[in-house]
Design an enzyme around this catalytic site. Structure first.
Site, PDB file in Angstrom:
ATOM      1  N   GLU A 211       0.832  -1.228   0.000  1.00 24.03           N
ATOM      2  CA  GLU A 211       0.000   0.000   0.000  1.00 24.03           C
ATOM      3  C   GLU A 211       0.857   1.264   0.000  1.00 24.03           C
ATOM      4  O   GLU A 211       0.545   2.260   0.658  1.00 24.03           O
ATOM      5  CB  GLU A 211      -1.029  -0.042   1.121  1.00 24.03           C
TER       6      GLU A 211
HETATM    7  N1  CAA Z   1      -5.717  11.986  -3.664  1.00 22.75           N
HETATM    8  C1  CAA Z   1      -6.272  12.495  -4.788  1.00 22.75           C
HETATM    9  N2  CAA Z   1      -5.549  12.801  -5.900  1.00 22.75           N
HETATM   10  C2  CAA Z   1      -4.213  12.561  -5.863  1.00 22.75           C
HETATM   11  C3  CAA Z   1      -3.561  12.023  -4.724  1.00 22.75           C
HETATM   12  C4  CAA Z   1      -4.383  11.737  -3.593  1.00 22.75           C
HETATM   13  N3  CAA Z   1      -3.853  11.228  -2.478  1.00 22.75           N
HETATM   14  N4  CAA Z   1      -2.249  11.890  -4.982  1.00 22.75           N
HETATM   15  C5  CAA Z   1      -2.059  12.335  -6.233  1.00 22.75           C
HETATM   16  N5  CAA Z   1      -3.251  12.746  -6.760  1.00 22.75           N
HETATM   17  C6  CAA Z   1      -3.463  13.318  -8.088  1.00 22.75           C
HETATM   18  C7  CAA Z   1      -2.598  14.567  -8.252  1.00 22.75           C
HETATM   19  O1  CAA Z   1      -3.258  15.721  -7.762  1.00 22.75           O
HETATM   20  C8  CAA Z   1      -2.401  14.618  -9.747  1.00 22.75           C
HETATM   21  O2  CAA Z   1      -3.548  15.194 -10.338  1.00 22.75           O
HETATM   22  P1  CAA Z   1      -3.406  16.224 -11.592  1.00 22.75           P
HETATM   23  O3  CAA Z   1      -2.813  15.406 -12.716  1.00 22.75           O
HETATM   24  O4  CAA Z   1      -4.796  16.677 -11.834  1.00 22.75           O
HETATM   25  O5  CAA Z   1      -2.454  17.300 -11.129  1.00 22.75           O
HETATM   26  C9  CAA Z   1      -2.365  13.147 -10.144  1.00 22.75           C
HETATM   27  O6  CAA Z   1      -3.006  12.415  -9.093  1.00 22.75           O
HETATM   28  C10 CAA Z   1      -0.953  12.628 -10.334  1.00 22.75           C
HETATM   29  O7  CAA Z   1      -0.245  12.877  -9.133  1.00 22.75           O
HETATM   30  P2  CAA Z   1       1.333  12.750  -9.038  1.00 22.75           P
HETATM   31  O8  CAA Z   1       1.960  13.514 -10.172  1.00 22.75           O
HETATM   32  O9  CAA Z   1       1.753  13.078  -7.648  1.00 22.75           O
HETATM   33  O10 CAA Z   1       1.547  11.187  -9.345  1.00 22.75           O
HETATM   34  P3  CAA Z   1       2.866  10.327  -9.498  1.00 22.75           P
HETATM   35  O11 CAA Z   1       2.771   9.546 -10.754  1.00 22.75           O
HETATM   36  O12 CAA Z   1       4.066  11.177  -9.242  1.00 22.75           O
HETATM   37  O13 CAA Z   1       2.703   9.216  -8.336  1.00 22.75           O
HETATM   38  C11 CAA Z   1       2.816   8.296  -6.154  1.00 22.75           C
HETATM   39  C12 CAA Z   1       2.438   9.495  -7.062  1.00 22.75           C
HETATM   40  C13 CAA Z   1       2.555   8.837  -4.752  1.00 22.75           C
HETATM   41  C14 CAA Z   1       4.237   7.829  -6.287  1.00 22.75           C
HETATM   42  C15 CAA Z   1       1.826   7.142  -6.483  1.00 22.75           C
HETATM   43  O14 CAA Z   1       2.158   6.523  -7.718  1.00 22.75           O
HETATM   44  C16 CAA Z   1       1.798   6.073  -5.403  1.00 22.75           C
HETATM   45  O15 CAA Z   1       1.135   6.250  -4.382  1.00 22.75           O
HETATM   46  N6  CAA Z   1       2.505   4.950  -5.628  1.00 22.75           N
HETATM   47  C17 CAA Z   1       2.406   3.799  -4.731  1.00 22.75           C
HETATM   48  C18 CAA Z   1       1.348   2.853  -5.221  1.00 22.75           C
HETATM   49  C19 CAA Z   1       0.823   2.008  -4.117  1.00 22.75           C
HETATM   50  O16 CAA Z   1       0.597   2.444  -3.000  1.00 22.75           O
HETATM   51  N7  CAA Z   1       0.546   0.755  -4.462  1.00 22.75           N
HETATM   52  C20 CAA Z   1       0.019  -0.156  -3.517  1.00 22.75           C
HETATM   53  C21 CAA Z   1      -0.861  -1.145  -4.182  1.00 22.75           C
HETATM   54  S1  CAA Z   1      -2.114  -1.791  -3.208  1.00 22.75           S
HETATM   55  C22 CAA Z   1      -1.455  -3.008  -2.264  1.00 22.75           C
HETATM   56  O17 CAA Z   1      -0.388  -2.924  -1.757  1.00 22.75           O
HETATM   57  C23 CAA Z   1      -2.391  -4.130  -2.152  1.00 22.75           C
HETATM   58  C24 CAA Z   1      -2.377  -5.051  -1.105  1.00 22.75           C
HETATM   59  O18 CAA Z   1      -2.722  -6.146  -1.424  1.00 22.75           O
HETATM   60  C25 CAA Z   1      -2.152  -4.817   0.330  1.00 22.75           C
END
Ligand code: CAA
Length: 380
Positions: A364
């Site tokens: 996550e």
């Molecule tokens: N809420 C709402 N919108 C959001 C947001 C949030 N928390 N975070 C980003 N956004 C929006 C931004 O505002 C942006 O919008 P605009 O294009 O309109 O400006 C858009 O999303 C893109 O944002 P970023 O440029 O910040 O995105 P990024 O590509 O740089 O990535 C990241 C951000 C934080 C690295 C993200 O990719 C991330 O969280 N990665 C980790 C993924 C993850 O947690 N995976 C877990 C999988 S689930 C799991 O583990 C399952 C399980 O079985 C337990």
């Protein structure tokens, strides 16, 4: 430290604690050893009303909040982190995607109620082999065909995957524009073309079932679309903010579970003619760990309260997830050390908790991603 809980929150905490002690704890060692999941325990979580805690009754929930839900995940995870993550994924990631979506109330109820009741498991299909931390790197495609979309691709590391009857699946409608076309669908496991791929053999959370989900020309009604093309990434991020509170509560529970085993052991175990709790070095170490757990607890409950207050809680969730899971890793590792040779043995449980804690720093959003989220707000 005693954060004041109201009567209803105390009732939920006691309900989850008694269920955990009475029904979840007894088989935890065996389920870990045999890598088996007890669906009956999930069914009971639903019957007790714990899965739907943060959702309104209109979609099959209990009409409470994330604090109540975090309290329940914490109690379950004190004795079995596998059930803790299965529960959290069903509630926060599966349920959260649908609840936070633009779907109609009818679709929300149709897909949320069977999982919140505990009758069926739900899974969250975001991660792919090439899209882990870089969640935007999706390859799964959804091609429109009249009133349907045809899904092709695969998802991996899907918690509950092999046992779930329902999934949320993120996909692109136009790979040439990437996330600008990301959407998401509610998909029934029984839909032709959905199959289970590789089932993971894991270091920890061994009772939780994690697998690939394969999608081969899966025909899904357009009504099951949960985000307009281009809105899927934000839906995933918003949902992961919720999920991270669940994992934070899981980490907190693991830390508390291991701490309590070590504390009791130290009062009973005698070496050099006295209980080892009288060794100041060890007692001081426990004081430090206790303080870290209490600090993590404030962050976890604080993030849940921020969610329930309707404020933006992205950073609160990231801080809680990073801190509570790092504390879980530290406390469980120290607990194994406190128990000495016994700590390394299965029946003392802390070695399992140490193995379980490791993944909480990874899934996550790795704790490096949490640092990225937090630091991203510091220098604007
Ligand atoms: N809420 C709402 N919108 C959001 C947001 C949030 N928390 N975070 C980003 N956004 C929006 C931004 O505002 C942006 O919008 P605009 O294009 O309109 O400006 C858009 O999303 C893109 O944002 P970023 O440029 O910040 O995105 P990024 O590509 O740089 O990535 C990241 C951000 C934080 C690295 C993200 O990719 C991330 O969280 N990665 C980790 C993924 C993850 O947690 N995976 C877990 C999988 S689930 C799991 O583990 C399952 C399980 O079985 C337990």
């Amino acid at each position: 430290m005693n954060l004041t809980l109201n009567d209803e929150q105390k009732r939920i905490q006691t309900l989850a604690r008694e269920f955990a002690e009475r029904e979840v704890k007894p088989g935890a060692i065996e389920r870990d050893e045999t890598s088996t999941y007890d669906v009956g325990l999930f069914n009971k979580l639903g019957k007790l009303g714990l899965i739907g805690l943060p959702y309104p009754t209109t979609v099959g929930g209990q009409g409470m909040g994330y604090l109540e839900y975090a309290l329940a995940v914490e109690e379950i995870s004190k004795v079995d982190a596998s059930l803790g993550i299965s529960y959290s994924v069903a509630t926060s990631l599966y349920g959260g995607t649908i609840f936070n979506s633009s779907a109609s109330e009818e679709v929300k109820k149709k897909f949320m109620a069977p999982v919140l009741s505990g009758e069926h498991l739900g899974g969250f299909g975001l991660t792919e082999h090439g899209a882990g931390s870089d969640a935007a790197g999706q390859k799964t495609i959804a091609k429109q065909d009249g009133d349907f979309y045809i899904l092709n691709g695969s998802k991996c590391f899907n918690t509950n995957g092999p046992l779930a009857d329902y999934y949320v699946i993120y996909a692109l409608t136009d790979p040439s524009v990437g996330t600008k076309s990301m959407t998401c669908f509610a998909v029934e496991r029984s839909t032709p073309g959905v199959s289970i791929g590789h089932i993971e053999n894991k270091m920890g959370i061994r009772s939780a079932q994690v697998s690939e989900i394969l999608l081969d020309n899966v025909r899904v009604p357009a009504a099951n679309m949960l985000a307009q093309p281009g809105e899927g990434f934000k839906l995933a991020m918003k949902t992961l903010d919720c999920g991270r509170i669940g994992v934070a509560a899981q980490g907190l529970g693991i830390a508390e579970g291991a701490f309590e085993i070590a504390r009791k052991y130290m009062m009973e175990r005698e070496q050099f003619g006295k209980p080892i709790s009288k060794q100041q070095y060890l007692a001081f170490k426990m004081a430090e760990l206790y303080t870290k757990i209490q600090g993590a607890k404030l962050l976890v409950y604080g993030a849940a309260l921020a969610h329930d207050a309707g404020t933006r809680f992205t950073v609160d969730a990231a801080m809680a997830k990073m801190t509570a899971t790092d504390v879980a890793m530290e406390v469980t590792t120290e607990a194994v050390q406190m128990l000495g040779g016994n700590g390394y043995m299965r029946e003392y449980e802390v070695e399992r908790m140490m193995r379980d804690a490791k993944i909480t720093q990874i899934y996550e959003g790795t704790n490096e991603i949490q640092r990225l989220v937090i630091s991203g707000t510091l220098f604007r």
